[in-house]
Design an enzyme around this catalytic site. Structure first.
Site, short mmCIF file in Angstrom:
data_model
loop_
_atom_site.label_atom_id
_atom_site.label_comp_id
_atom_site.label_asym_id
_atom_site.label_seq_id
_atom_site.Cartn_x
_atom_site.Cartn_y
_atom_site.Cartn_z
N ARG A 80 0.87 -1.18 0.00
CA ARG A 80 0.00 0.00 0.00
C ARG A 80 0.90 1.22 0.00
O ARG A 80 1.70 1.42 0.91
CB ARG A 80 -0.92 -0.01 1.22
CG ARG A 80 -1.91 1.17 1.30
CD ARG A 80 -2.90 0.94 2.43
NE ARG A 80 -3.86 2.02 2.60
CZ ARG A 80 -3.80 2.95 3.55
NH1 ARG A 80 -2.78 2.95 4.43
NH2 ARG A 80 -4.72 3.88 3.65
N ASN A 157 -6.97 8.14 2.64
CA ASN A 157 -6.60 7.57 3.93
C ASN A 157 -7.42 8.18 5.07
O ASN A 157 -7.56 9.41 5.15
CB ASN A 157 -5.11 7.81 4.20
CG ASN A 157 -4.65 7.16 5.49
OD1 ASN A 157 -4.60 5.94 5.59
ND2 ASN A 157 -4.33 7.98 6.49
N GLU A 158 -7.99 7.34 5.91
CA GLU A 158 -8.66 7.75 7.15
C GLU A 158 -9.41 9.08 6.95
O GLU A 158 -9.10 10.09 7.58
CB GLU A 158 -7.64 7.85 8.28
CG GLU A 158 -6.93 6.53 8.51
CD GLU A 158 -5.84 6.58 9.58
OE1 GLU A 158 -5.63 7.66 10.17
OE2 GLU A 158 -5.21 5.54 9.82
N HIS A 224 -8.58 0.16 10.02
CA HIS A 224 -7.25 0.32 10.58
C HIS A 224 -7.31 -0.04 12.07
O HIS A 224 -8.13 0.51 12.81
CB HIS A 224 -6.76 1.75 10.39
CG HIS A 224 -6.53 2.12 8.95
ND1 HIS A 224 -6.05 3.36 8.56
CD2 HIS A 224 -6.70 1.40 7.82
CE1 HIS A 224 -5.95 3.38 7.24
NE2 HIS A 224 -6.35 2.20 6.77
N TYR A 226 -5.65 -0.17 15.57
CA TYR A 226 -4.66 0.28 16.53
C TYR A 226 -5.26 0.12 17.94
O TYR A 226 -5.78 -0.94 18.27
CB TYR A 226 -4.21 1.71 16.22
CG TYR A 226 -3.46 1.81 14.91
CD1 TYR A 226 -2.13 1.42 14.83
CD2 TYR A 226 -4.08 2.26 13.75
CE1 TYR A 226 -1.43 1.48 13.63
CE2 TYR A 226 -3.40 2.32 12.55
CZ TYR A 226 -2.06 1.93 12.49
OH TYR A 226 -1.39 1.99 11.30
N GLU A 253 -4.36 -1.11 7.77
CA GLU A 253 -3.23 -0.71 8.61
C GLU A 253 -3.40 -1.37 9.96
O GLU A 253 -4.52 -1.55 10.44
CB GLU A 253 -3.17 0.80 8.84
CG GLU A 253 -2.78 1.65 7.67
CD GLU A 253 -2.65 3.13 8.08
OE1 GLU A 253 -2.47 3.41 9.30
OE2 GLU A 253 -2.72 3.99 7.20
N TRP A 282 1.49 -1.51 9.08
CA TRP A 282 2.07 -0.16 9.04
C TRP A 282 3.34 -0.18 9.87
O TRP A 282 3.30 -0.55 11.04
CB TRP A 282 1.09 0.86 9.62
CG TRP A 282 1.63 2.25 9.45
CD1 TRP A 282 2.52 2.89 10.25
CD2 TRP A 282 1.34 3.14 8.37
NE1 TRP A 282 2.82 4.13 9.75
CE2 TRP A 282 2.11 4.31 8.60
CE3 TRP A 282 0.54 3.07 7.24
CZ2 TRP A 282 2.07 5.40 7.74
CZ3 TRP A 282 0.50 4.15 6.39
CH2 TRP A 282 1.26 5.31 6.64
#
Length: 454
Positions: A80, A157-158, A224, A226, A253, A282
């Site tokens: 990516r 992105n995001e 994503h 996290y 990610e 990531w």
């Protein structure tokens, strides 16, 4: 879910940190490249494709494009690539994007291209809109046309922070509609709001309508993971809802640690592998602003894997063990949709050939409330096998809610799981796994699984 400011995987010194409705997803219309069918991603040859790769911060490190060869050498099948529309950082023009794509192709990597300027829109005043990202894609269409076999477009992105994240749905539908109207036939990937982590479940709860808004039914959802995803229950529930709904999901990610909490990377990797879901760690190198620990290698040196890099590339369910090159590059055909017809089991009146044996290892990989997730590893004995059958009897009244990578039938508490056409043939000592979610009441006693082979 904790209500806190979440900055998902934003790299480099330029950044401060850097209920799904069940649908029967229709097969994608004929397209020149990747398509979506039944919640699975198919490459241009019609073969199942599961992303196994990493993110690379190209727009800030344009001189490090040689890293793609190192990423491939470590086993990845996808990269990516961070691009800029010019709204926040130096614009990657059509010529530069052509170079990126050609480098991906030279290294037999599938190229997911994303515009990073949208990161945290609504909360970060420097971020731009999805509409501006679409303007960018249209402006460099010459670099993308004809590359549908090798390129997936990740619109932005995001694209929302935690402010007004509900607007994500309408803006995402509009962005997809504009790209299709402009003639783009690529698979389109869309990131979740809430800095990619969707803790308000805007993407999860509106994914079906967003998918339906794409006239080609060729949209892939990206979460994503996290600090929000710091427990097995949160990970398995989120991904499981998309799989149950027949909607394509990838972990676009994730990391092993982050400023907003400690992600459960082991469950992310195990669940992605068990359910045939793609993941992209990531990130390769160059992180700054206090998240340098997210570097997979030190100073872009492929020989200097960090602890995170060792885990992602070489650990259990990691890239080296699970990645398969896309068949458009001549790679081995990966598993097809687990709903495909299974290999017929051997006749019960004909004993299997002598020496063909297997073992089945049952493991619970996560639990929440009255539900849990499990995995069964099947290992061939001293001789190669062409199919396998696993049986057990639930000891505590457990019941399946979903299964994958096997054809499973139940008769009361008696369970029979048979191999599919892509995972029955195992070399001597070789293994495969199938997975499930189930419910339980009271004591969740593990069953004793047995395996027979032919």
């Amino acid at each position: 879910m904790r209500r806190r400011k979440l900055f998902g995987g934003l790299a480099a010194l330029f950044l401060a940190v850097t209920t799904v409705v069940t649908v029967a997803a229709q097969p994608a219309q004929a397209a020149a490249g990747f398509t979506v069918s039944g919640g699975r991603i198919l490459d241009a040859n019609g073969n199942n494709f599961v992303m196994r790769g990493v993110n690379h911060a190209h727009t800030w490190y344009a001189d490090k494009l040689g890293s793609l060869a190192d990423i491939k050498a470590l086993g990845a099948n996808t990269v990516r690539v961070v691009l800029s529309s010019g709204d926040r950082w130096t614009r990657n023009d059509a010529a530069n994007v052509t170079t990126v794509i050609n480098t991906c192709k030279a290294n037999k990597l599938i190229c997911v291209l994303e515009v990073h300027d949208t990161t945290g829109y609504g909360e970060d005043s420097a971020a731009t809109t999805l509409a501006k990202a679409v303007d960018y894609w249209i402006s460099i269409k010459s670099a993308l046309a004809g590359q549908e076999r090798y390129v997936i477009l990740n619109i932005g992105n995001e694209p929302y922070g935690n402010t007004n994240a509900a607007a994500w749905t309408a803006d995402t539908k509009s962005a997809i509609t504009r790209l299709r109207a402009a003639g783009f036939e690529h698979s389109i990937m869309v990131d979740a709001p809430n800095w990619g982590q969707d803790w308000q479940f805007v993407m999860r709860d509106n994914a079906a309508s967003v998918f339906a808004a794409d006239p080609q039914r060729n949209t892939i959802f990206s979460i994503h993971m996290y600090g929000v995803f710091d427990t097995a229950a949160e990970i398995t529930d989120y991904l499981g809802r998309f799989r149950t709904a027949g909607l394509p999901i990838v972990v676009g990610e994730f990391g092993h640690n982050h400023s907003d909490g400690n992600p459960d990377e082991d469950t992310i990797l195990a669940t992605a592998q068990a359910q045939g879901i793609g993941y992209l760690g990531w990130s390769w190198s160059g992180n700054g602003g206090g998240v340098e620990y997210l570097d997979l290698v030190t100073n872009f040196n492929a020989a200097a894997l960090t602890s995170w890099g060792e885990r992602l590339f070489n650990g259990a369910n990691g890239i080296k063990a699970t990645s398969r090159e896309a068949s458009v590059y001549g790679g081995t055909t990966p598993p097809t949709d687990p709903t495909s017809p299974s290999t017929p089991p051997p006749s019960p009146t004909t004993p299997p050939p002598a020496g063909k044996q297997c073992t089945a290892t049952y493991a619970m990989t996560g639990s929440w409330g009255s539900g849990f997730q499990g995995a069964v590893t099947v290992t061939a004995g001293s001789a190669a096998i062409s199919s396998w059958t696993v049986t057990w009897t639930w000891p505590s009244g457990q019941q399946f809610t979903n299964t994958w990578n096997a054809t499973v039938t139940s008769s009361g508490s008696a369970i029979t799981a048979r191999s599919l056409n892509y995972n029955g043939s195992l070399p001597a000592g070789g293994g495969t796994s199938w997975g499930f979610t189930a419910s339980s009441t009271g004591t969740n006693t593990a069953p004793t699984a047995t395996c027979s082979a032919a």
